[in-house]
Design a protein around this motif. Structure first.
Motif, PDB file in Angstrom:
ATOM      1  N   PHE A   1      19.998  36.101  58.099  1.00 27.99           N
ATOM      2  CA  PHE A   1      20.879  37.011  58.848  1.00 27.99           C
ATOM      3  C   PHE A   1      21.150  38.293  58.050  1.00 27.99           C
ATOM      4  O   PHE A   1      21.333  38.247  56.835  1.00 27.99           O
ATOM      5  CB  PHE A   1      22.202  36.316  59.139  1.00 27.99           C
ATOM      6  N   HIS A   2      21.188  39.392  58.765  1.00 30.49           N
ATOM      7  CA  HIS A   2      21.457  40.685  58.131  1.00 30.49           C
ATOM      8  C   HIS A   2      21.910  41.690  59.185  1.00 30.49           C
ATOM      9  O   HIS A   2      21.840  41.418  60.377  1.00 30.49           O
ATOM     10  CB  HIS A   2      20.190  41.202  57.431  1.00 30.49           C
ATOM     11  N   HIS A   3      22.341  42.855  58.710  1.00 28.55           N
ATOM     12  CA  HIS A   3      22.690  43.974  59.587  1.00 28.55           C
ATOM     13  C   HIS A   3      21.646  45.062  59.440  1.00 28.55           C
ATOM     14  O   HIS A   3      20.986  45.170  58.412  1.00 28.55           O
ATOM     15  CB  HIS A   3      24.014  44.610  59.158  1.00 28.55           C
ATOM     16  N   GLU A   4      21.495  45.897  60.464  1.00 32.36           N
ATOM     17  CA  GLU A   4      20.805  47.181  60.270  1.00 32.36           C
ATOM     18  C   GLU A   4      21.923  48.225  60.415  1.00 32.36           C
ATOM     19  O   GLU A   4      23.069  47.918  60.165  1.00 32.36           O
ATOM     20  CB  GLU A   4      19.747  47.417  61.355  1.00 32.36           C
ATOM     21  N   MET A   5      21.583  49.426  60.881  1.00 34.50           N
ATOM     22  CA  MET A   5      22.666  50.379  61.102  1.00 34.50           C
ATOM     23  C   MET A   5      23.193  50.250  62.534  1.00 34.50           C
ATOM     24  O   MET A   5      23.178  49.191  63.088  1.00 34.50           O
ATOM     25  CB  MET A   5      22.225  51.788  60.725  1.00 34.50           C
TER      26      MET A   5
ATOM     27  N   PHE B   1       8.585  45.715  56.361  1.00 35.15           N
ATOM     28  CA  PHE B   1       7.317  46.328  56.693  1.00 35.15           C
ATOM     29  C   PHE B   1       7.182  46.365  58.213  1.00 35.15           C
ATOM     30  O   PHE B   1       7.128  45.343  58.871  1.00 35.15           O
ATOM     31  CB  PHE B   1       6.226  45.462  56.057  1.00 35.15           C
ATOM     32  N   ARG B   2       7.179  47.609  58.779  1.00 32.98           N
ATOM     33  CA  ARG B   2       7.105  47.758  60.233  1.00 32.98           C
ATOM     34  C   ARG B   2       6.000  48.726  60.579  1.00 32.98           C
ATOM     35  O   ARG B   2       5.674  49.610  59.795  1.00 32.98           O
ATOM     36  CB  ARG B   2       8.415  48.333  60.790  1.00 32.98           C
ATOM     37  N   VAL B   3       5.478  48.597  61.766  1.00 26.34           N
ATOM     38  CA  VAL B   3       4.418  49.493  62.206  1.00 26.34           C
ATOM     39  C   VAL B   3       4.865  50.176  63.485  1.00 26.34           C
ATOM     40  O   VAL B   3       5.409  49.534  64.396  1.00 26.34           O
ATOM     41  CB  VAL B   3       3.109  48.694  62.452  1.00 26.34           C
TER      42      VAL B   3
ATOM     43  N   LEU C   1      25.427  40.206  63.157  1.00 28.82           N
ATOM     44  CA  LEU C   1      24.301  39.968  62.242  1.00 28.82           C
ATOM     45  C   LEU C   1      23.173  39.314  63.047  1.00 28.82           C
ATOM     46  O   LEU C   1      23.435  38.572  63.987  1.00 28.82           O
ATOM     47  CB  LEU C   1      24.708  38.980  61.153  1.00 28.82           C
ATOM     48  N   HIS C   2      21.943  39.579  62.649  1.00 28.89           N
ATOM     49  CA  HIS C   2      20.823  38.926  63.329  1.00 28.89           C
ATOM     50  C   HIS C   2      19.820  38.414  62.299  1.00 28.89           C
ATOM     51  O   HIS C   2      19.810  38.858  61.149  1.00 28.89           O
ATOM     52  CB  HIS C   2      20.143  39.880  64.312  1.00 28.89           C
ATOM     53  N   GLY C   3      18.977  37.502  62.744  1.00 33.56           N
ATOM     54  CA  GLY C   3      17.940  36.954  61.875  1.00 33.56           C
ATOM     55  C   GLY C   3      16.714  36.622  62.708  1.00 33.56           C
ATOM     56  O   GLY C   3      16.576  37.104  63.837  1.00 33.56           O
TER      57      GLY C   3
HETATM   58 FE   LIG Z   1      16.535  43.217  61.344  1.00 29.28          FE
END
Ligand SMILES: [Fe+2]
Length: 325
Positions: free
Chosen positions: A120-124, A98-100, A306-308
């Motif tokens: 931790f996860h990736h985006e594009m 959820f982003r604004v 990866l970031h968190g």
């Molecule tokens: Fe993210």
């Protein structure tokens, strides 16, 4: 070092040395940082444009670049910095978080309560973060190199990694109709697929490789199997590229997510809990978490890193984000 006249590479205690001599992440200050007020935003933007090939190669070598001490004070300054890099904008279609929108290409990073951590996860492709308000304590954005995670996992859990490489992973998430801002992946199906119409949602999900099964007005979204390991184009290295940490809800999970998520191997078999437990430990061992300073801009090559988010211990914290292709 050929950092150009404008940028100066600086070492911070949290950085990690890589085998090839690069440091993770690279940290850049203005060259005359003793008097950084002398640097204006327009100088920074011009330097980004002028040194783009060098910045790109540094990003490729290091995986992430932290720009500190530059005069980036507002969301629109940050937007200008993102524009100066010239990467095309990516949109958050099918996003679970959820982003604004704040301004133009700039969004809040995640509206979920800041005291909650984010696994931790990736985006594009490329991801920018900007620290508008620095946390008093906690709230770091830890980052970790995906190829290191792959190597460690392969060394410690070869069978599990072989399963992942063979089968990929299938993710399941049950989403409500409406958003749940208390969850770190709390987008409802209506805003995820930008429609009120179930048929349209199904079509849009299908384009993203997902299948929806309806449980009343809730959508059970199944995605995959998706590859869990990828090969980095530039280096040919294998990288850990999956959402295991976010979606796993088995016994090793710290229950980060209030949403109903699960993950299984591509053939429907469960993932090995002991391997996931160790994976979560490895992430913590190998990550770098540099405390945010107001005005920081962090550029991440998402295909390598990866970031968190660590839980915020003492407010305020306002980190904005911009996603690029
Ligand atoms: Fe993210």
């Amino acid at each position: 070092m050929a950092t150009g006249r404008f940028f100066r590479e600086v070492e911070l205690p949290q950085q990690k040395a890589q085998e090839d001599g690069a440091v993770f992440p690279a940290v850049l200050y203005p060259n005359h940082s003793a008097d950084s007020t002398a640097v204006e935003l327009c100088d920074f933007k011009e330097a980004i444009r002028a040194h783009k090939p060098w910045l790109n190669s540094l990003l490729q070598k290091s995986g992430a670049i932290l720009f500190r001490g530059f005069p980036v004070t507002s969301p629109s300054d940050f937007n200008d910095v993102v524009q100066a890099f010239g990467y095309p904008e990516d949109f958050y279609a099918g996003a679970r978080v959820f982003r604004v929108k704040v301004v133009d290409r700039v969004y809040t990073s995640n509206e979920a309560p800041p005291e909650k951590g984010i696994p931790f996860h990736h985006e594009m492709a490329y991801l920018f973060f900007f620290c508008e308000e620095e946390p008093q304590a906690g709230g770091e954005t830890p980052i970790v190199l995906s190829h290191i995670i792959y190597e460690k996992m392969k060394e410690r859990h070869p069978e599990f990694v072989a399963q992942l490489e063979e089968q990929g992973l299938t993710y399941t998430k049950v989403t409500n109709e409406e958003d749940d801002p208390s969850s770190i992946i709390g987008n409802g199906w209506k805003s995820t697929y930008n429609t009120d119409d179930k048929n349209v949602a199904e079509e849009r999900a299908a384009k993203l490789g997902a299948k929806i099964e309806w449980i009343g007005n809730c959508a059970k979204v199944k995605t995959g199997p998706l590859p869990a390991v990828r090969i980095e184009k530039e280096s040919g290295r294998k990288t850990w590229f999956n959402s295991l940490a976010v979606s796993y809800s088995g016994p090793a999970s710290k229950k980060f997510c209030s949403g109903d998520t699960s993950v299984e191997l591509g053939n429907g078999e469960p993932v090995a809990d002991h391997a996931v437990e160790d994976y979560l430990k490895i992430l913590e061992e190998e990550c770098v978490a540099i405390p945010w300073k107001k005005g920081d801009v962090l550029l991440i090559n998402n295909l390598m890193v990866l970031h968190g988010r660590r839980p915020l211990l003492k407010p305020p914290r306002r980190i904005l984000a911009s996603l690029c292709k």
